[in-house]
Design an enzyme around this catalytic site. Structure first.
Site, short mmCIF file in Angstrom:
data_model
loop_
_atom_site.label_atom_id
_atom_site.label_comp_id
_atom_site.label_asym_id
_atom_site.label_seq_id
_atom_site.Cartn_x
_atom_site.Cartn_y
_atom_site.Cartn_z
N SER A 186 7.29 30.86 21.96
CA SER A 186 6.64 31.62 20.89
C SER A 186 6.34 30.94 19.48
CB SER A 186 7.44 32.23 20.46
OG SER A 186 8.91 31.74 19.77
N CYS B 166 11.29 28.94 27.22
CA CYS B 166 11.45 30.29 26.15
C CYS B 166 12.44 30.90 26.46
CB CYS B 166 10.46 31.28 25.49
SG CYS B 166 11.36 32.26 24.05
N ASN B 167 14.56 30.65 25.75
CA ASN B 167 15.17 31.47 26.73
C ASN B 167 15.01 33.00 26.52
OD1 ASN B 167 17.51 29.82 27.16
ND2 ASN B 167 16.46 28.66 25.60
N THR B 168 14.30 33.18 24.30
CA THR B 168 14.31 35.11 25.24
C THR B 168 12.93 35.35 25.60
OG1 THR B 168 14.09 34.42 22.03
CG2 THR B 168 13.75 36.30 23.20
N CYS C 234 17.86 28.21 22.16
CA CYS C 234 16.42 28.00 21.98
C CYS C 234 16.07 27.25 22.10
CB CYS C 234 16.87 28.98 20.58
SG CYS C 234 15.11 29.55 19.71
N1 DGL Z 1 12.31 29.09 21.41
C1 DGL Z 1 12.40 30.49 21.54
C2 DGL Z 1 13.68 30.82 22.45
O1 DGL Z 1 13.67 29.67 23.33
C3 DGL Z 1 12.30 31.95 20.95
C4 DGL Z 1 12.36 31.61 19.34
C5 DGL Z 1 11.60 33.12 18.60
O2 DGL Z 1 11.37 33.02 18.62
O3 DGL Z 1 12.52 33.50 18.33
O4 DGL Z 1 14.31 31.78 22.37
#
Ligand code: DGL
Length: 246
Positions: free
Chosen positions: A11, A73-75, A179
């Site tokens: 993101s 990105c984990n999300t 994250c």
């Molecule tokens: N960097 C992202 C993750 O690993 C997303 C962070 C976000 O955009 O809320 O979850």
């Protein structure tokens, strides 16, 4: 084919923490990094929205002939990777998830804190992982806004946010950074929680990517370029990205 690029998405600039791990073991690949600033933060979006954003980025990567894609990105992994894999069957797709299994493997009885976005913590995917490796000594901490504050590099706000949200009473021994933005704040977290051990999924993703490329005989033998795209065309993000890569 071997010298086609690898697409990396997040993101924002957080995925740089994953790319750094990848570069340690795959320095001769060509990379396209896509930061989706327009839609940042992902952590407070719905599953449907995140699928649409990532689907759009996948289309760009396919047009650029990417041989593999990494969800840094984990999300996005938690909410969209299964559906994206169904839609794009012919491309290697590697995702990242909170490194909770590493706690099980290396620090099983330790008092653990898992930090991640609200969307990740609430996801079915994370819930299955958590129940599989639950050590009975873990606090789950959804951190709304934190990725966004890190994205904006606002250290004063980050410090007061962390002071407010991190648990004070329990002596945390292990923190899972769920994250990809959060490894950028290790020092700040340590300053508040003291001497803790961190785990994140970056190394595991790098190793998995390498294994899959090897299996398909797709490892590049020359290359090493890194191109950065931002959906909002933010030049400040671009310079911060290259700065963080150093
Ligand atoms: N960097 C992202 C993750 O690993 C997303 C962070 C976000 O955009 O809320 O979850």
């Amino acid at each position: 084919m071997k010298n086609d690029p690898i697409g990396i998405l997040d993101s924002g600039i957080g995925g740089v923490t994953v790319l750094k791990e990848i570069l340690k073991i795959l320095p001769h690949e060509n990379y396209i990094y896509y930061s989706d600033s327009i839609h940042n933060p992902y952590g407070e979006k719905t599953k449907k929205e995140i699928f649409q954003y990532v689907d759009h980025i996948m289309n760009i990567f396919i047009k650029k002939n990417c041989k593999a894609v990494v969800f840094a990105c984990n999300t996005a992994t938690a909410l969209a990777i299964d559906d994206i894999r169904k839609k794009y069957e012919n491309i290697i797709i590697v995702g990242i998830e909170p490194a909770y299994k590493m706690v099980y493997d290396h620090a099983k009885n330790k008092k653990t804190l898992v930090m991640a976005t609200p969307a990740t913590i609430q996801s079915e995917r994370f819930s299955s992982l958590y129940h599989l490796y639950d050590n009975g000594n873990t606090t789950l901490l959804a951190c709304p806004e934190l990725a966004n504050l890190i994205e904006n590099d606002d250290h004063i706000k980050i410090h007061s946010y962390l002071k407010q949200i991190l648990p004070k009473e329990d002596q945390i021994e292990v923190v899972v950074l769920g994250c990809t933005h959060y490894p950028l704040m290790k020092e700040e977290i340590k300053n508040i929680l003291g001497d803790i051990t961190f785990y994140d999924g970056g190394k595991g993703v790098a190793q998995r990517l390498k294994t899959l490329l090897e299996e398909k005989n797709l490892l590049s033998n020359h290359g090493g370029s890194i191109r950065f795209y931002d959906s909002a065309n933010r030049k400040d993000k671009e310079s911060r990205f290259y700065e963080l890569l150093k």
